[in-house]
Design a protein around this motif. Structure first.
Motif, PDB file in Angstrom:
ATOM      1  N   ILE A 148       0.691  -1.269   0.250  1.00  0.00           N
ATOM      2  CA  ILE A 148      -0.074   0.143  -0.733  1.00  0.00           C
ATOM      3  C   ILE A 148       0.942   1.378  -0.098  1.00  0.00           C
ATOM      4  CG2 ILE A 148      -1.503   0.773   1.129  1.00  0.00           C
ATOM      5  CD1 ILE A 148      -1.928  -1.475   2.688  1.00  0.00           C
ATOM      6  N   THR A 186      -7.391   2.031   4.504  1.00  0.00           N
ATOM      7  CA  THR A 186      -6.987   0.915   3.048  1.00  0.00           C
ATOM      8  C   THR A 186      -6.885  -0.530   4.442  1.00  0.00           C
ATOM      9  OG1 THR A 186      -6.393   2.183   2.001  1.00  0.00           O
ATOM     10  CG2 THR A 186      -6.113   1.093   1.258  1.00  0.00           C
ATOM     11  N   LYS A 188     -11.544   5.998  -3.818  1.00  0.00           N
ATOM     12  CA  LYS A 188     -11.161   5.746  -2.457  1.00  0.00           C
ATOM     13  C   LYS A 188     -12.397   5.968  -2.219  1.00  0.00           C
ATOM     14  CE  LYS A 188      -6.754   6.641  -1.619  1.00  0.00           C
ATOM     15  NZ  LYS A 188      -5.867   7.899  -1.415  1.00  0.00           N
TER      16      LYS A 188
END
Length: 149
Positions: free
Chosen positions: A8, A19, A119
């Motif tokens: 990530i 996340t 997102k």
């Protein structure tokens, strides 16, 4: 690579935490590697590529989740470098961005992103997105890693 790992890349601690939480809540069983900048991601993926002990995909993550907008080397810069290196050229890279600008989406696909996901602020929606993403990449035939020269 012995274990499934997800890299990530995000400069925001809050976005990184969101996340990681979504990945955990979605039930994905994977080690999570983190890079807080494009420079750090490139060092993790390419920095030690000349080390004699690294071959094939031993140290490569299963997938990269890459933020688009970061200071210094941004997501597009990281993606360009990943695609320019033979060893990482086929590594699945998913752009995670809050941008819904068509020019950003197009630039990412033109540079070789495998997917572009906006997102989500809502954890439940984002968790479901991560679950679907995992399912897709888990059943997809992955390209072979280029042979080391």
């Amino acid at each position: 690579m012995n274990k499934k790992s997800i890299l990530i890349v995000d400069d925001s601690d809050a976005e990184m935490a969101l996340t990681m939480r979504a990945i955990k809540k979605s039930g994905i069983k994977a080690d999570m590697m983190v890079a807080h900048s494009g420079y750090e991601a490139l060092d993790m993926l390419l920095g030690a590529a000349e080390d004699e002990g690294r071959k094939g995909d031993e140290q490569l993550p299963w997938i990269v989740l890459l933020d688009l907008r970061m200071p210094g080397v941004d997501g597009l810069g990281v993606l360009r470098r990943i695609r320019a290196e033979e060893r990482t050229r086929r590594l699945p890279v998913i752009i995670l961005s809050s941008s819904d600008e068509l020019s950003d989406v197009g630039a990412c696909y033109d540079t070789g992103a495998n997917s572009y996901i906006r997102k989500r602020v809502d954890l439940i929606d984002f968790t479901e997105t991560m679950r679907i993403l995992h399912t897709y990449w888990d059943i997809t035939e992955r390209p072979p890693v280029p042979a080391s020269s």
